[in-house]
Design a protein around this motif. Structure first.
Motif, PDB file in Angstrom:
ATOM      1  N   LEU A  59      32.768  52.339  34.424  1.00  0.00           N
ATOM      2  CA  LEU A  59      31.799  51.266  34.608  1.00  0.00           C
ATOM      3  C   LEU A  59      32.353  49.998  33.983  1.00  0.00           C
ATOM      4  CD1 LEU A  59      29.016  50.093  35.321  1.00  0.00           C
ATOM      5  CD2 LEU A  59      28.147  51.056  33.173  1.00  0.00           C
ATOM      6  N   LEU A  60      32.451  48.945  34.772  1.00  0.00           N
ATOM      7  CA  LEU A  60      32.976  47.670  34.297  1.00  0.00           C
ATOM      8  C   LEU A  60      31.916  46.591  34.478  1.00  0.00           C
ATOM      9  CD1 LEU A  60      35.320  45.773  33.389  1.00  0.00           C
ATOM     10  CD2 LEU A  60      35.916  45.569  35.826  1.00  0.00           C
ATOM     11  N   TRP A  61      31.557  45.923  33.385  1.00  0.00           N
ATOM     12  CA  TRP A  61      30.600  44.819  33.434  1.00  0.00           C
ATOM     13  C   TRP A  61      31.344  43.498  33.515  1.00  0.00           C
ATOM     14  CZ3 TRP A  61      25.654  45.754  34.313  1.00  0.00           C
ATOM     15  CH2 TRP A  61      25.107  46.992  33.922  1.00  0.00           C
ATOM     16  N   LEU A  62      30.879  42.597  34.375  1.00  0.00           N
ATOM     17  CA  LEU A  62      31.450  41.268  34.515  1.00  0.00           C
ATOM     18  C   LEU A  62      30.536  40.255  33.837  1.00  0.00           C
ATOM     19  CD1 LEU A  62      32.505  41.386  38.279  1.00  0.00           C
ATOM     20  CD2 LEU A  62      33.885  41.977  36.276  1.00  0.00           C
ATOM     21  N   ASN A  63      31.099  39.384  33.013  1.00  0.00           N
ATOM     22  CA  ASN A  63      30.293  38.452  32.228  1.00  0.00           C
ATOM     23  C   ASN A  63      30.271  37.030  32.777  1.00  0.00           C
ATOM     24  OD1 ASN A  63      29.626  40.397  30.204  1.00  0.00           O
ATOM     25  ND2 ASN A  63      31.677  40.141  29.338  1.00  0.00           N
ATOM     26  N   GLU A  64      31.189  36.699  33.691  1.00  0.00           N
ATOM     27  CA  GLU A  64      31.320  35.315  34.128  1.00  0.00           C
ATOM     28  C   GLU A  64      31.117  35.128  35.630  1.00  0.00           C
ATOM     29  OE1 GLU A  64      31.478  32.842  32.101  1.00  0.00           O
ATOM     30  OE2 GLU A  64      31.570  34.143  30.334  1.00  0.00           O
ATOM     31  N   SER A  65      30.463  36.075  36.271  1.00  0.00           N
ATOM     32  CA  SER A  65      30.246  35.990  37.718  1.00  0.00           C
ATOM     33  C   SER A  65      28.827  36.385  38.077  1.00  0.00           C
ATOM     34  CB  SER A  65      31.216  36.908  38.463  1.00  0.00           C
ATOM     35  OG  SER A  65      32.553  36.505  38.264  1.00  0.00           O
ATOM     36  N   TYR A  84      40.556  37.286  49.345  1.00  0.00           N
ATOM     37  CA  TYR A  84      41.373  37.070  48.147  1.00  0.00           C
ATOM     38  C   TYR A  84      41.705  38.394  47.465  1.00  0.00           C
ATOM     39  CZ  TYR A  84      42.923  35.445  43.573  1.00  0.00           C
ATOM     40  OH  TYR A  84      43.659  35.224  42.436  1.00  0.00           O
ATOM     41  N   VAL A  85      40.706  39.234  47.290  1.00  0.00           N
ATOM     42  CA  VAL A  85      40.946  40.526  46.640  1.00  0.00           C
ATOM     43  C   VAL A  85      41.936  41.358  47.453  1.00  0.00           C
ATOM     44  CG1 VAL A  85      39.882  42.726  46.007  1.00  0.00           C
ATOM     45  CG2 VAL A  85      38.764  40.582  45.399  1.00  0.00           C
ATOM     46  N   GLY A  86      41.753  41.403  48.767  1.00  0.00           N
ATOM     47  CA  GLY A  86      42.675  42.161  49.610  1.00  0.00           C
ATOM     48  C   GLY A  86      44.086  41.614  49.549  1.00  0.00           C
ATOM     49  N   ASP A 103      35.405  36.027  37.913  1.00  0.00           N
ATOM     50  CA  ASP A 103      36.002  37.313  37.563  1.00  0.00           C
ATOM     51  C   ASP A 103      36.803  37.944  38.700  1.00  0.00           C
ATOM     52  OD1 ASP A 103      34.996  37.669  34.824  1.00  0.00           O
ATOM     53  OD2 ASP A 103      33.026  37.756  35.765  1.00  0.00           O
ATOM     54  N   LYS A 104      37.117  37.174  39.732  1.00  0.00           N
ATOM     55  CA  LYS A 104      37.807  37.766  40.890  1.00  0.00           C
ATOM     56  C   LYS A 104      39.153  38.366  40.507  1.00  0.00           C
ATOM     57  CE  LYS A 104      39.710  33.316  42.454  1.00  0.00           C
ATOM     58  NZ  LYS A 104      39.715  32.317  43.546  1.00  0.00           N
ATOM     59  N   LYS A 129      28.781  31.740  40.309  1.00  0.00           N
ATOM     60  CA  LYS A 129      28.714  30.935  39.090  1.00  0.00           C
ATOM     61  C   LYS A 129      29.751  29.815  39.080  1.00  0.00           C
ATOM     62  CE  LYS A 129      28.525  31.469  34.063  1.00  0.00           C
ATOM     63  NZ  LYS A 129      28.558  32.438  32.929  1.00  0.00           N
ATOM     64  N   ALA A 130      30.928  30.080  39.633  1.00  0.00           N
ATOM     65  CA  ALA A 130      31.998  29.083  39.634  1.00  0.00           C
ATOM     66  C   ALA A 130      31.584  27.866  40.459  1.00  0.00           C
ATOM     67  CB  ALA A 130      33.280  29.695  40.201  1.00  0.00           C
TER      68      ALA A 130
END
Length: 252
Positions: A219-225, A35-37, A234-235, A150-151
């Motif tokens: 630096l990026l923090w993800l809160n929902e994954s 998906y990211v690619g 957070d994809k 988490k999803a």
């Protein structure tokens, strides 16, 4: 002949602005990165290449015949193939794939123009994992670590078991890569889920603090994954932040 699990095939989406090597994690598959690619290609026009690391996406028995040098070699071959096409090359990886792209950035600074790690392990694996690796009577295999997501309803395509001997190989890779981090000079983005049940979140800080030769670190923090953030809530945030980071680097 090696039989690849459906969904674990290497992928490539062709673009013309830059190339991005995207790497999956330990016991995982290209499914976690597709998906990211695909979105980096669709939204930003980048070529995205997702190779299958040696011993992955086939069988646990197959994985037990490989080690960290084989996994590194899979990534190196893909990196050099992208570089030969003439576009600027960036690297992005999840979990062990994140460690591998940092390793590549340290050793191939003439090729890698920017690095993005997602929930990458450094040296800190947590007490349970450390106990397992130190136990001479540890079982040959333990339950799989895939699908820390988490999803609801989202499943990672990964091995149902972890070969403990290969986990030790992974730990060697993580330690060697941590020692190489001060050699990284290219701009680097470190992405980390605050709640990660596979890789303790403190690894992100360890990585950032070790990037002593890098002038541009985010630096990026993800809160929902959780750990497999590239398939999680957070994809799209990963796609956006990675895509804008690469676009910024291309323009400056």
């Amino acid at each position: 002949m090696t039989t690849i699990m459906p969904g674990a095939e290497p992928f490539r989406f062709d673009g013309d602005k830059a190339s991005v090597l995207v790497l999956h994690g330990f016991t995982g598959t290209t499914q976690s990165m597709r998906y990211v690619g695909e979105q980096l290609n669709k939204r930003y026009g980048f070529t995205a290449s997702g190779p299958r690391l040696a011993g992955h996406g086939t069988s646990v028995d197959d994985m037990e015949t490989t080690g960290y040098l084989d996994w590194l070699n899979s990534a190196e071959e893909a990196l050099k193939a992208l570089a030969a096409e003439g576009r600027p090359v960036f690297v992005l990886g999840l979990s062990m794939g994140g460690s591998i792209i940092l390793n590549l950035a340290a050793r191939f600074g003439d090729i890698v123009k920017g690095a993005i790690s997602v929930n990458a392990p450094a040296l800190f694996l947590g007490p349970d994992m450390a106990t397992l690796l130190c136990d001479p009577n540890a079982p040959a295999r333990t339950p799989g670590i895939g699908s820390d997501i988490k999803a609801p309803g989202v499943v990672e395509l990964a091995y149902p078991e972890v070969p403990v001997g290969r986990l030790r190989e992974g730990h060697l890779l993580f330690g060697l890569t941590t020692n190489l981090l001060p050699r990284i000079t290219c701009p680097t983005m470190v992405i980390q889920s605050r709640e990660d049940h596979v890789v303790p979140a403190r690894n992100a800080l360890d990585i950032v603090n070790a990037l002593t030769s890098c002038d541009h670190v985010r630096l990026l923090w993800l809160n929902e994954s959780y750990h497999v953030a590239t398939l999680d809530n957070d994809k799209d945030a990963i796609v956006t932040h990675a895509g804008e980071f690469i676009r910024f680097l291309l323009e400056h």
